[in-house]
Scaffold this motif. Structure first.
Motif, PDB file in Angstrom:
ATOM      1  N   ASP A 102       0.581  -1.330   0.484  1.00 18.07           N
ATOM      2  CA  ASP A 102      -0.077  -0.482   0.140  1.00 18.07           C
ATOM      3  C   ASP A 102       1.110   1.060  -0.115  1.00 18.07           C
ATOM      4  OD1 ASP A 102      -1.923   1.940   0.141  1.00 18.07           O
ATOM      5  OD2 ASP A 102      -2.830   1.310   2.397  1.00 18.07           O
ATOM      6  N   PRO A 103       0.904   1.531  -1.315  1.00 24.34           N
ATOM      7  CA  PRO A 103       2.140   3.158  -1.303  1.00 24.34           C
ATOM      8  C   PRO A 103       1.320   4.255  -0.512  1.00 24.34           C
ATOM      9  CG  PRO A 103       1.813   2.242  -3.541  1.00 24.34           C
ATOM     10  CD  PRO A 103       1.104   1.280  -2.286  1.00 24.34           C
ATOM     11  N   SER A 104       0.491   4.415  -0.556  1.00 24.28           N
ATOM     12  CA  SER A 104      -0.038   5.537  -0.103  1.00 24.28           C
ATOM     13  C   SER A 104      -0.099   5.126   1.841  1.00 24.28           C
ATOM     14  CB  SER A 104      -1.873   5.559   0.752  1.00 24.28           C
ATOM     15  OG  SER A 104      -2.110   4.423   1.238  1.00 24.28           O
ATOM     16  N   ARG A 105       1.283   4.731   2.233  1.00 26.88           N
ATOM     17  CA  ARG A 105       1.247   4.089   3.658  1.00 26.88           C
ATOM     18  C   ARG A 105       2.257   5.107   4.039  1.00 26.88           C
ATOM     19  NH1 ARG A 105       4.218   3.508   6.923  1.00 26.88           N
ATOM     20  NH2 ARG A 105       3.441   1.081   8.220  1.00 26.88           N
ATOM     21  N   PHE A 106       2.772   5.864   2.152  1.00 26.50           N
ATOM     22  CA  PHE A 106       3.702   6.945   3.215  1.00 26.50           C
ATOM     23  C   PHE A 106       3.246   8.246   4.105  1.00 26.50           C
ATOM     24  CE2 PHE A 106       6.190   4.290  -0.524  1.00 26.50           C
ATOM     25  CZ  PHE A 106       7.389   4.788   0.512  1.00 26.50           C
ATOM     26  N   GLU A 107       2.369   8.175   3.629  1.00 25.82           N
ATOM     27  CA  GLU A 107       1.619   9.590   4.410  1.00 25.82           C
ATOM     28  C   GLU A 107       1.407   9.098   5.781  1.00 25.82           C
ATOM     29  OE1 GLU A 107      -2.238  10.298   1.924  1.00 25.82           O
ATOM     30  OE2 GLU A 107      -0.887   9.748   0.174  1.00 25.82           O
ATOM     31  N   LEU A 108       1.402   8.471   6.205  1.00 24.36           N
ATOM     32  CA  LEU A 108       1.029   7.364   7.068  1.00 24.36           C
ATOM     33  C   LEU A 108       1.942   8.136   8.385  1.00 24.36           C
ATOM     34  CD1 LEU A 108      -0.620   4.879   7.966  1.00 24.36           C
ATOM     35  CD2 LEU A 108      -1.585   6.783   7.717  1.00 24.36           C
ATOM     36  N   ILE A 165       4.491  14.115   0.522  1.00 22.49           N
ATOM     37  CA  ILE A 165       4.441  13.373  -0.038  1.00 22.49           C
ATOM     38  C   ILE A 165       3.625  13.585  -1.561  1.00 22.49           C
ATOM     39  CG2 ILE A 165       3.422  10.543  -0.581  1.00 22.49           C
ATOM     40  CD1 ILE A 165       6.020  10.897   2.017  1.00 22.49           C
ATOM     41  N   ALA A 166       4.054  13.323  -2.633  1.00 25.54           N
ATOM     42  CA  ALA A 166       3.399  13.169  -3.856  1.00 25.54           C
ATOM     43  C   ALA A 166       2.841  11.794  -4.875  1.00 25.54           C
ATOM     44  CB  ALA A 166       3.386  14.251  -4.435  1.00 25.54           C
ATOM     45  N   TYR A 167       2.339  11.466  -5.677  1.00 21.04           N
ATOM     46  CA  TYR A 167       3.049  10.036  -6.494  1.00 21.04           C
ATOM     47  C   TYR A 167       2.493  10.858  -8.101  1.00 21.04           C
ATOM     48  CZ  TYR A 167       0.723   8.594  -2.177  1.00 21.04           C
ATOM     49  OH  TYR A 167       0.333   7.865  -0.852  1.00 21.04           O
ATOM     50  N   HIS A 168       3.435   9.673  -8.741  1.00 19.32           N
ATOM     51  CA  HIS A 168       3.844   9.789 -10.015  1.00 19.32           C
ATOM     52  C   HIS A 168       3.930   8.787 -10.265  1.00 19.32           C
ATOM     53  CE1 HIS A 168       4.822  11.974 -13.895  1.00 19.32           C
ATOM     54  NE2 HIS A 168       5.619  11.908 -14.229  1.00 19.32           N
ATOM     55  N   VAL A 196       6.188   7.460  -5.667  1.00 16.30           N
ATOM     56  CA  VAL A 196       5.546   7.580  -4.483  1.00 16.30           C
ATOM     57  C   VAL A 196       6.726   8.891  -4.409  1.00 16.30           C
ATOM     58  CG1 VAL A 196       5.327   7.984  -1.811  1.00 16.30           C
ATOM     59  CG2 VAL A 196       5.159   5.891  -3.528  1.00 16.30           C
ATOM     60  N   LEU A 197       6.786  10.500  -4.800  1.00 21.30           N
ATOM     61  CA  LEU A 197       7.884  11.023  -4.822  1.00 21.30           C
ATOM     62  C   LEU A 197       7.690  12.244  -3.462  1.00 21.30           C
ATOM     63  CD1 LEU A 197       6.719  13.643  -8.052  1.00 21.30           C
ATOM     64  CD2 LEU A 197       8.091  11.718  -7.617  1.00 21.30           C
ATOM     65  N   VAL A 198       8.527  12.147  -2.531  1.00 17.51           N
ATOM     66  CA  VAL A 198       9.650  12.510  -1.574  1.00 17.51           C
ATOM     67  C   VAL A 198      10.474  12.981  -1.249  1.00 17.51           C
ATOM     68  CG1 VAL A 198       9.081  11.497   1.158  1.00 17.51           C
ATOM     69  CG2 VAL A 198       8.442   9.272  -0.407  1.00 17.51           C
ATOM     70  N   GLY A 239      17.719   2.047  -0.203  1.00 17.87           N
ATOM     71  CA  GLY A 239      16.963   2.019   0.276  1.00 17.87           C
ATOM     72  C   GLY A 239      15.635   2.443   1.907  1.00 17.87           C
ATOM     73  N   ILE A 240      14.542   2.125   1.571  1.00 12.35           N
ATOM     74  CA  ILE A 240      14.105   2.861   2.340  1.00 12.35           C
ATOM     75  C   ILE A 240      13.304   1.979   3.651  1.00 12.35           C
ATOM     76  CG2 ILE A 240      12.347   4.755   3.112  1.00 12.35           C
ATOM     77  CD1 ILE A 240      12.992   5.809   0.300  1.00 12.35           C
ATOM     78  N   TRP A 241      13.779   2.438   4.629  1.00  7.39           N
ATOM     79  CA  TRP A 241      12.799   1.494   6.092  1.00  7.39           C
ATOM     80  C   TRP A 241      12.132   1.850   6.956  1.00  7.39           C
ATOM     81  CZ3 TRP A 241      14.478  -3.913   5.366  1.00  7.39           C
ATOM     82  CH2 TRP A 241      15.234  -3.945   4.268  1.00  7.39           C
ATOM     83  N   ILE A 242      11.421   0.800   7.313  1.00  8.89           N
ATOM     84  CA  ILE A 242      11.628   1.588   8.736  1.00  8.89           C
ATOM     85  C   ILE A 242      11.174   0.943   9.595  1.00  8.89           C
ATOM     86  CG2 ILE A 242       9.773   3.191   7.315  1.00  8.89           C
ATOM     87  CD1 ILE A 242       7.225   1.025   7.698  1.00  8.89           C
ATOM     88  N   PRO A 243      11.198   0.972  11.064  1.00 10.94           N
ATOM     89  CA  PRO A 243      10.916   0.465  12.618  1.00 10.94           C
ATOM     90  C   PRO A 243       9.703  -0.482  12.692  1.00 10.94           C
ATOM     91  CG  PRO A 243      11.683   2.475  12.985  1.00 10.94           C
ATOM     92  CD  PRO A 243      10.935   2.348  11.471  1.00 10.94           C
ATOM     93  N   GLU A 244      10.234  -1.432  12.778  1.00 12.38           N
ATOM     94  CA  GLU A 244       8.645  -2.850  12.875  1.00 12.38           C
ATOM     95  C   GLU A 244       7.774  -2.414  13.281  1.00 12.38           C
ATOM     96  OE1 GLU A 244       8.777  -7.454  14.850  1.00 12.38           O
ATOM     97  OE2 GLU A 244      10.313  -6.570  13.706  1.00 12.38           O
TER      98      GLU A 244
END
Length: 169
Positions: A28-34, A54-57, A61-63, A81-86
């Motif tokens: 779910d790419p929209s998760r970047f918005e969270l 955040i935008a989309y093209h 995902v444009l960050v 790579g782009i990572w987030i904590p668990e």
């Protein structure tokens, strides 16, 4: 990175102001918005970046992040790579699992026959397919559907399956 999830790869830049063009590796790419921030792993080094926009093209995902001010700085992160904590991962529904947790599970039939270990996951249009590595044999392919997957026990590292007719050679 331990206890982190990869959610994207920096594919390049967008514009001159240092915006990152990210190929999402999350469902779910929209998760970047969270998110307020994420970690970029680049050439063995990890850095935290704070999201401004955040935008989309197309499929990207444009960050825009606070730490990058121009295209020259952003170019240095291409391929990273782009990572987030668990703890920032999206919560799972019942009978949902993170793919990373499935690799290496022992796979047995309902009758207790040991089939091998889950070695690969193929994403198809309809459903995933699990490749079960068998000693001295070709991989056994099992569709990840309710009729075949009886139970998954991540804690005890075991998956119980029902082999439908035609799945075994």
């Amino acid at each position: 990175m331990q206890n982190c999830f990869e959610i994207g790869k920096v594919a390049g830049t967008h514009g001159l102001k240092g915006t990152l063009r990210v190929f999402p590796t999350t469902e779910d790419p929209s998760r970047f918005e969270l998110l307020k921030e994420f970690i970029i792993e680049n050439k063995g080094k990890q850095e935290t970046f704070h999201i401004e926009k955040i935008a989309y093209h197309k499929k990207f995902v444009l960050v825009t992040v606070k730490e990058l001010k121009d295209i020259n700085e952003a170019e240095l992160y291409k391929g990273a790579g782009i990572w987030i904590p668990e703890e920032q991962a999206l919560p799972l529904e019942e009978n949902e699992y993170y793919m990373r947790d499935l690799y290496g599970l022992a796979v047995v039939t309902e009758e207790g026959e040991e089939l091998g270990t889950l070695a690969d996951i193929y994403e198809t249009g309809a459903n995933d397919v699990y490749a079960i590595r068998q000693e001295g044999k070709k991989d056994l392919l099992i569709p990840a559907i309710q009729q075949c997957i009886v139970s998954v026990d991540i804690k005890n590292r075991i998956m119980v399956v029902r082999l439908l007719e035609g799945l075994r050679e």
